[in-house]
Motif scaffolding. Structure first.
Motif, PDB file in Angstrom:
ATOM      1  N   GLY A  35     -53.084 -27.948   4.872  1.00  8.73           N
ATOM      2  CA  GLY A  35     -52.980 -27.230   5.808  1.00  8.73           C
ATOM      3  C   GLY A  35     -52.036 -27.673   7.056  1.00  8.73           C
ATOM      4  O   GLY A  35     -51.511 -28.699   6.913  1.00  8.73           O
ATOM      5  N   ASP A  36     -52.621 -27.102   8.013  1.00  8.25           N
ATOM      6  CA  ASP A  36     -51.715 -27.737   9.432  1.00  8.25           C
ATOM      7  C   ASP A  36     -53.124 -27.630  10.690  1.00  8.25           C
ATOM      8  O   ASP A  36     -53.520 -26.568  10.829  1.00  8.25           O
ATOM      9  CB  ASP A  36     -50.662 -26.654   9.970  1.00  8.25           C
ATOM     10  N   GLU A  37     -53.017 -28.656  11.254  1.00  3.88           N
ATOM     11  CA  GLU A  37     -53.997 -28.438  12.276  1.00  3.88           C
ATOM     12  C   GLU A  37     -53.627 -27.964  13.624  1.00  3.88           C
ATOM     13  O   GLU A  37     -54.347 -27.792  14.477  1.00  3.88           O
ATOM     14  CB  GLU A  37     -54.405 -29.905  12.642  1.00  3.88           C
ATOM     15  N   ALA A  48     -66.038 -32.115   6.630  1.00  6.32           N
ATOM     16  CA  ALA A  48     -65.740 -33.248   6.018  1.00  6.32           C
ATOM     17  C   ALA A  48     -66.468 -33.508   4.806  1.00  6.32           C
ATOM     18  O   ALA A  48     -67.724 -33.204   4.736  1.00  6.32           O
ATOM     19  CB  ALA A  48     -66.207 -34.181   7.014  1.00  6.32           C
ATOM     20  N   ILE A  49     -65.579 -34.008   3.844  1.00  3.10           N
ATOM     21  CA  ILE A  49     -66.337 -34.284   2.597  1.00  3.10           C
ATOM     22  C   ILE A  49     -65.866 -35.962   2.195  1.00  3.10           C
ATOM     23  O   ILE A  49     -64.968 -36.302   2.672  1.00  3.10           O
ATOM     24  CB  ILE A  49     -65.579 -33.380   1.237  1.00  3.10           C
ATOM     25  N   GLY A  50     -66.817 -36.634   1.688  1.00  4.56           N
ATOM     26  CA  GLY A  50     -66.916 -37.955   1.447  1.00  4.56           C
ATOM     27  C   GLY A  50     -67.835 -38.661   0.701  1.00  4.56           C
ATOM     28  O   GLY A  50     -68.808 -37.815   0.119  1.00  4.56           O
ATOM     29  N   ASP A 107     -62.220 -23.561   7.715  1.00  6.98           N
ATOM     30  CA  ASP A 107     -63.170 -22.655   6.912  1.00  6.98           C
ATOM     31  C   ASP A 107     -62.493 -21.651   6.045  1.00  6.98           C
ATOM     32  O   ASP A 107     -62.820 -20.971   5.188  1.00  6.98           O
ATOM     33  CB  ASP A 107     -63.595 -21.666   8.097  1.00  6.98           C
ATOM     34  N   ARG A 108     -61.042 -22.004   5.435  1.00  3.43           N
ATOM     35  CA  ARG A 108     -60.370 -21.396   4.585  1.00  3.43           C
ATOM     36  C   ARG A 108     -60.061 -22.380   3.567  1.00  3.43           C
ATOM     37  O   ARG A 108     -59.510 -22.187   2.448  1.00  3.43           O
ATOM     38  CB  ARG A 108     -58.913 -20.884   4.950  1.00  3.43           C
ATOM     39  N   GLY A 109     -60.626 -23.758   3.719  1.00  3.41           N
ATOM     40  CA  GLY A 109     -60.625 -24.792   2.759  1.00  3.41           C
ATOM     41  C   GLY A 109     -59.332 -25.378   2.787  1.00  3.41           C
ATOM     42  O   GLY A 109     -59.053 -25.963   1.599  1.00  3.41           O
ATOM     43  N   GLN A 110     -58.671 -25.418   3.585  1.00  4.63           N
ATOM     44  CA  GLN A 110     -57.241 -26.171   3.601  1.00  4.63           C
ATOM     45  C   GLN A 110     -57.691 -27.472   4.242  1.00  4.63           C
ATOM     46  O   GLN A 110     -58.082 -27.716   5.260  1.00  4.63           O
ATOM     47  CB  GLN A 110     -56.412 -25.540   4.428  1.00  4.63           C
ATOM     48  N   ALA A 131     -53.390 -33.600   9.610  1.00  4.87           N
ATOM     49  CA  ALA A 131     -52.394 -33.171   8.558  1.00  4.87           C
ATOM     50  C   ALA A 131     -51.150 -33.339   8.846  1.00  4.87           C
ATOM     51  O   ALA A 131     -50.390 -33.534   7.958  1.00  4.87           O
ATOM     52  CB  ALA A 131     -52.894 -31.728   8.159  1.00  4.87           C
ATOM     53  N   SER A 132     -50.433 -33.220   9.877  1.00  7.30           N
ATOM     54  CA  SER A 132     -49.049 -33.365  10.400  1.00  7.30           C
ATOM     55  C   SER A 132     -48.777 -34.704   9.941  1.00  7.30           C
ATOM     56  O   SER A 132     -47.707 -34.844   9.441  1.00  7.30           O
ATOM     57  CB  SER A 132     -48.836 -33.016  11.637  1.00  7.30           C
ATOM     58  N   ILE A 133     -49.665 -35.405  10.338  1.00  3.25           N
ATOM     59  CA  ILE A 133     -49.187 -37.044  10.095  1.00  3.25           C
ATOM     60  C   ILE A 133     -49.407 -37.421   8.701  1.00  3.25           C
ATOM     61  O   ILE A 133     -48.415 -38.140   7.856  1.00  3.25           O
ATOM     62  CB  ILE A 133     -50.403 -37.975  10.663  1.00  3.25           C
ATOM     63  N   VAL A 134     -50.345 -36.719   7.920  1.00  2.05           N
ATOM     64  CA  VAL A 134     -50.428 -36.879   6.471  1.00  2.05           C
ATOM     65  C   VAL A 134     -49.424 -36.474   5.641  1.00  2.05           C
ATOM     66  O   VAL A 134     -48.817 -36.975   4.837  1.00  2.05           O
ATOM     67  CB  VAL A 134     -51.741 -36.171   5.804  1.00  2.05           C
TER      68      VAL A 134
END
Length: 242
Positions: A35-37, A48-50, A107-110, A131-134
């Motif tokens: 997505g996009d921050e 956060a998932i890890g 909250d949309r899973g992005q 995400a923009s850097i990713v």
């Protein structure tokens, strides 16, 4: 199982652009949308998932559960910039050593970023590379994020499951399992669909709960009206006979 990976593009460690792109040869993978921050503000929800080391290897849990990721949640606490001039998202979502590189979701899973840094002596000061850097690193590695067949089928099955179309969902997850076997998440949804079908909870597609309730109410109204007409006819009949 272990998969050889090629390093696509890399940045510098925090406080720099702490991102690395690894490329593998594989097909039919279920992926997360990037997505996009930019559309998110301070106070918005973040997940956060890890694989934090303490929860993954040192918690006394069985070896069979090591591949179960840890999910934590919090808020976007602030939008800041590192001393190297890199924009970051500060979050209250707990992050521990070993979680770095895991996705941060809205909250949309992005995916709106990657977990990247924490401070042991300052609770709640955790940071996410946006995400923009990713996406910039993905472009450098000639990677264009997009959904594949497996991801589309997974999302279709989830939608059917949430709408209680369990027979449809079971068929979708079985088809997905044929092209992407071995996923514990697919197996869990197959089992969940079978359980709900056995319990008689399946709703046929096109018949929502609201529609079923409306039909039931309509039948009740017809029954009451029919009963009232029957009483009226019966009384009129008696009057004529008298």
């Amino acid at each position: 199982k272990g998969t050889l990976a090629e390093i696509g593009s890399t940045g510098e460690g925090y406080p720099g652009q702490d991102v690395a792109i690894l490329k593998i040869q594989a097909t039919n993978l279920i992926t997360l949308p990037v997505g996009d921050e930019a559309g998110h503000e301070t106070g918005d929800k973040l997940y956060a998932i890890g694989y934090p080391g303490d929860a993954t290897f040192s918690s006394g849990t069985t070896s069979g559960t090591e591949l179960e990721p840890t999910l934590t949640d919090g808020l976007i606490s602030a939008k800041k910039e590192t001393e190297a001039g890199v924009p970051v998202l500060q979050t209250s979502a707990p992050i521990a050593h070993g979680s770095s590189g895991g996705p941060a979701l809205d909250d949309r899973g992005q995916v709106i970023g990657l977990t990247t840094a924490l401070f042991d002596d300052r609770q709640g000061f955790n940071f996410v590379m946006p995400a923009s850097i990713v996406k910039d690193f993905l472009r450098r590695a000639n990677v264009t994020p997009s959904n594949g067949t497996a991801t589309d089928m997974w999302e279709k099955g989830l939608a059917q499951f949430s709408e209680k179309h369990y027979k449809k969902a079971l068929a979708t997850f079985n088809d997905l399992n044929n092209i992407a076997p071995g996923s514990p998440y697919i197996q869990a949804k197959i089992t969940g669909s079978q359980t709900r079908i056995s319990a008689g909870e399946n709703v046929e597609e096109g018949l929502s709960q609201g529609l079923l309730i409306a039909v039931a109410v309509g039948l009740l109204v017809l029954l009451l009206v029919g009963t009232g007409l029957g009483i009226g006819i019966s009384r009129r009949g008696k009057a004529k006979a008298a």
